[in-house]
Design an enzyme around this catalytic site. Structure first.
Site, PDB file in Angstrom:
ATOM      1  N   ASP A 276       0.861  -1.173   0.000  1.00 11.29           N
ATOM      2  CA  ASP A 276       0.000   0.000   0.000  1.00 11.29           C
ATOM      3  C   ASP A 276       0.900   1.227   0.000  1.00 11.29           C
ATOM      4  O   ASP A 276       2.081   1.161   0.386  1.00 11.29           O
ATOM      5  CB  ASP A 276      -0.926  -0.005   1.216  1.00 11.29           C
ATOM      6  CG  ASP A 276      -2.224   0.732   0.965  1.00 11.29           C
ATOM      7  OD1 ASP A 276      -2.260   1.585   0.045  1.00 11.29           O
ATOM      8  OD2 ASP A 276      -3.214   0.476   1.664  1.00 11.29           O
ATOM      9  N   GLU A 623     -17.142  10.075   4.393  1.00 15.12           N
ATOM     10  CA  GLU A 623     -16.648   8.748   4.756  1.00 15.12           C
ATOM     11  C   GLU A 623     -15.679   8.317   3.668  1.00 15.12           C
ATOM     12  O   GLU A 623     -15.993   8.365   2.485  1.00 15.12           O
ATOM     13  CB  GLU A 623     -17.793   7.742   4.915  1.00 15.12           C
ATOM     14  CG  GLU A 623     -18.723   7.625   3.733  1.00 15.12           C
ATOM     15  CD  GLU A 623     -19.778   6.548   3.913  1.00 15.12           C
ATOM     16  OE1 GLU A 623     -19.727   5.791   4.904  1.00 15.12           O
ATOM     17  OE2 GLU A 623     -20.657   6.456   3.044  1.00 15.12           O
TER      18      GLU A 623
END
Length: 885
Positions: A276, A623
């Site tokens: 990542d 979100e």
């Protein structure tokens, strides 16, 4: 990924001393094996790596891998996103966000969707290739999707990217998506899926770079790893992304227990592992894991542990290939380990054909225009229809007749943000709910008033008269400067005076133009008080007032909320608006919320209406991934409350008090505690982030053009207070499998416009020896008056302290005409009959196995809806240990 910085990695690397040294060797002969498309990918990669210098190999483990001209190797950027369509690459088909696709419970459909996404990646790759074959970021064929992390807690902002809370459902969708995206030829994949984020990763966002998770062995086996196992062993995903967090003391991208023992040794994974983004920098940054002291040691640790490719940013030292060279020269990293990583990366590239001539290979029929086509948008519409979940219906829906006057109200009624979610592309023909209702009811009088913002007062267009060019306001308008690229870089290519911060395109739809604009001047307000600002463009923007940054969404994939600022009426205020423009979308303009602006216009509109459609919920501004959100109920892209934000709730209650029928349409990526709405409103629709054509699907559902068939892939709880702490990764008390309370809407819930009845269960045997399988069958009848689709769900329950309440072990989505009956068969494996003990061991114990087949769990929703279904029981003789997955 971590926040995207504007870098031109290839240029930086090519200008570095390392890259300069790499050009000293002689070019290969035309007969080199790696140049032969008929040779195996493994042989080609072996030959190529053998010809590369250390410096060249060091450049190839970065996600922005530069070209190697002397070897004829084009540059390749490994970073592409495709959760629900080609993301961040301009116009593309935008399907419902992953959580919405999960609500279809239709794996065949999602296989088709993923195949289309793969086609569009091929098209974008062809459209964007440089003359030497190099490919930019987001236009490659290595797709960092799907996300098969378990949505264990609805407070996680990135849960919208997942397939929900259940490991079995997630496994089935993960397999369908990967197989559809990659195609059926593993030696020549259409695209490569990088399944993420391995492993035990699902928030909170704020601590992901330093959190060390210690999951129980039971939860690892039962919950966190099954979907990854299926992705690797069944779907044969050719790439995997490791996570930010640490697991049992070791960062996920340096965790040999997961990357070596489980992934490569036990599961026989032979693809590549990508970190990542900035996860390797976390190895040495003192504010993160700080596992090692230097970038060189971080690179060495990552590669020796099983990570092959480093996604990073220019600001972090691990981005520099020089660190890899130093790691080898200092004896920290054996060059053979680097060779193995580079070999795996070039095997992937050879299989994809990135070094082969354009127009060759099994995917040669795909053209550069095969994206965002009418057929693809039709598939997005069908997916949106199947994703919609009718949470509650007291008989209002479907509408019995076309309303004469409809009041459409709410912050998500007419915004593209509510359609696309995060990690998204740009829909060329977006249909909001307002658009959909207007098209479906062309003869109705339809009014639209926002009524409220998501968490603040509603926004409206700023009038031209509010702007002036200087502090004395001697001349109207704003100074506008237009730049050639998206980063306001260099000298302006055009300067002019605009009356407002607006932008309209006149280019063809297909034109992929990129530019950026800066407007500067002054703003006059008539009323003192708090103001908020928003720019309605589909791309990034920033707004400064009196040199204060009040709205920052510069990176469209990294949104933050706006900030209220107090303005006075006694003087003009300096204003600066900066915006990125891509594609051909129109109606891009600056808006504000003024002091005293509020719900009254919405109430006047509602007073004249026969029907009120309130479209609320959230957007990916609130979100999402590691964000800054300044609003009650939110923290770092995650949520602290599951309630509908207070301004929306207050307006909804006032609208209900009018006595007019109110339909609540929710657009969001996670569960919401709409307890009041369930108790008071006649109809509630969960639309998720339904994709570019989502508004049409919502309007059609309201009209009754199809019967809803979506089912919840997550539990809707009554309150976040019903859950364990968010930071606790233990599964006790979480999800339908181990939650002991009464949910608002259970996992698997969804209403229909027709009724389905179930026969008693039949079995091919009633007694089963432990370790053997069985077959269970049921007849399902559409006993209603209209055609519809039922999602038939099979749940298993075992007694004992280690067993969950129940577990989903099978499902089938079936279309039935009114009055039609169909027999469905389910193969019940030993795995479905098993339990996992505290040590993570899986076994099939002796005793009863209770089965339920129905249109949901045998659990009522808060409104009292209980699905029809049928229960049966098997007896298991003896006990047997079975493999964990």
């Amino acid at each position: 990924m971590h926040k995207v910085l504007s870098v031109v990695a290839t240029v930086a690397i090519l200008l570095s001393p390392v890259a300069a040294l790499a050009q000293q060797s002689a070019p290969p002969s035309a007969s080199a094996i790696y140049l032969d498309p008929t040779a195996s990918a493994e042989a080609r990669a072996t030959d190529l790596v053998s010809r590369m210098t250390l410096a060249e190999k060091a450049t190839q483990i970065q996600h922005g891998a530069p070209a190697i001209p002397r070897l004829g190797v084009p540059g390749y950027n490994w970073w592409s996103e495709g959760l629900h369509g080609v993301a961040r690459a301009g116009e593309a088909t935008v399907f419902p966000q992953a959580i919405g696709m999960a609500a279809t419970w239709d794996t065949d459909l999602i296989h088709q969707v993923a195949n289309v996404i793969g086609v569009e990646f091929r098209a974008k790759n062809l459209e964007d290739r440089a003359p030497d074959g190099s490919t930019r970021q987001y236009r490659g064929l290595t797709v960092w999707s799907p996300n098969v992390n378990i949505f264990r807690d609805p407070r996680w902002g990135r849960g919208q990217e997942t397939w929900g809370e259940d490991p079995f459902l997630t496994s089935r969708f993960g397999v369908a998506f990967i197989e559809g995206l990659q195609g059926d030829d593993p030696l020549h994949p259409q695209a490569i899926a990088a399944v993420k984020h391995f492993a035990v990763h699902s928030g909170p966002e704020a601590g992901r770079h330093r959190d060390d998770i210690h999951p129980s062995p039971r939860d690892v086996t039962e919950t966190y790893l099954p979907a990854f196992h299926a992705a690797v062993t069944e779907a044969h995903a050719q790439a995997l992304m490791c996570a930010y967090n640490a697991i049992d003391g070791a960062p996920a991208c340096a965790n040999t227990d997961y990357l070596q023992r489980r992934l490569r040794d036990d599961w026989k994974f032979d693809g590549h592992v990508v970190s990542d983004c900035a996860a390797i920098a976390d190895f040495y940054l003192p504010t993160s894991h700080a596992t090692v002291p230097t970038p060189e040691e971080a690179v060495a640790l990552a590669l020796k542990s099983g990570t092959d490719l480093i996604c990073d940013f220019m600001a972090n030292g691990t981005f520099k290939p020089e660190n890899t060279v130093k790691a080898v020269e200092q004896g920290l990293l054996p060059e053979s380990v680097l060779d193995a990583a580079v070999h795996r990366l070039f095997v992937a590239r050879m299989r994809l054909g990135t070094l082969d001539p354009v127009g060759t290979g099994p995917w040669a029929a795909i053209t550069a225009t095969d994206y965002d086509t009418p057929a693809h948008r039709d598939l997005a519409l069908q997916t949106a229809r199947e994703s919609l979940v009718l949470l509650k219906n007291d008989g209002l829906l479907p509408l019995k007749a076309a309303p004469r006057r409809i009041a459409v109200i709410g912050p998500n009624a007419n915004t593209v943000e509510a359609l696309v979610g995060n990690y998204n592309g740009t829909p060329s023909h977006p249909v909001t709910v307002l658009d959909g209702l207007k098209a479906r009811y062309p003869d109705a009088e339809i009014s639209f008033v926002e009524g409220t913002g998501w968490v603040a007062p509603p926004l409206e267009d700023i009038p031209d008269l509010a702007f002036c060019q200087d502090a004395a306001c001697a001349a109207p308008g704003l100074k506008a400067e237009e730049f050639a690229g998206p980063d306001l870089a260099g000298a302006p290519v055009a300067s002019r005076t605009d009356l407002n911060a607006k932008f309209a395109w006149g280019s063809p739809v297909r034109q992929e133009r990129e530019t950026s604009i800066r407007w500067t001047g002054f703003l006059k307000v008539a009323e003192p008080g708090q103001y908020r600002f928003r720019y309605t463009g589909a791309n990034g923007y920033r707004v400064f007032v009196d040199d204060v940054l009040v709205a920052d969404v510069w990176d469209a994939a990294w949104p933050t909320s706006d900030t209220a600022i107090d303005l006075t009426a006694d003087r003009p205020h300096a204003i600066r608006v900066e915006a990125i423009q891509k594609g051909s979308r129109a109606s891009q303009k600056l808006q504000w919320s003024r002091p005293g602006s509020g719900a009254e216009p919405a109430m006047r509109s509602a007073a004249d209406a026969d029907l009120i459609v309130f479209v609320g919920g959230l957007t990916s501004k609130f979100e999402g991934e590691e964000m800054v959100v300044q609003a009650p109920g939110f923290a770092g892209g995650d949520r602290t409350s599951l309630d509908l934000p207070a301004p929306q709730q207050q307006l909804l209650e006032r609208l209900h008090a009018t006595g007019k029928p109110v339909i609540l349409v929710l657009a969001n990526g996670s569960a919401m505690s709409v307890n009041w709405a369930d108790a008071h409103l006649p109809a509630i629709i969960e639309a998720w982030y339904p994709g570019g054509q989502g508004g049409q699907a919502v309007a059609e559902l309201i009209a009754g053009d199809f019967s809803p068939s979506g089912r919840l892939p997550v539990t809707f709880y009554k309150s976040a207070d019903d859950l364990p702490p968010f930071t606790d990764y233990g599964m006790d008390g979480r999800t339908y499998r181990r939650f002991q309370g009464a949910p608002l809407y259970p996992f698997g819930h969804g209403l229909s416009y027709t009724r389905f009845d179930y026969s008693p269960l039949t079995f091919d045997r009633r007694d089963v020896a432990a370790g053997e399988g069985a077959k269970v069958s049921v007849e399902v009848t559409n006993s209603g008056s209209r055609d519809g689709a039922e999602v038939v769900q099979l749940y298993a329950s075992r007694p004992g302290p280690d067993a969950p309440v129940r577990s989903l072990v099978g499902f089938q989505r079936v279309e039935l005409k009114a009055g039609e009956t169909r027999r469905l068969d389910f193969d019940l494996s030993a795995l479905a009959m098993s339990v996992v003990d505290a040590q993570g061991r899986r076994s099939v114990p002796a005793g009863p196995l209770t089965l339920w087949i129905g249109g949901g769990q045998p659990v009522p929703s808060a409104g009292g809806d209980t699905p029809s279904g049928s229960e049966g029981r098997l007896m298991i003789r003896g006990s047997a240990d079975i493999p964990a997955f």
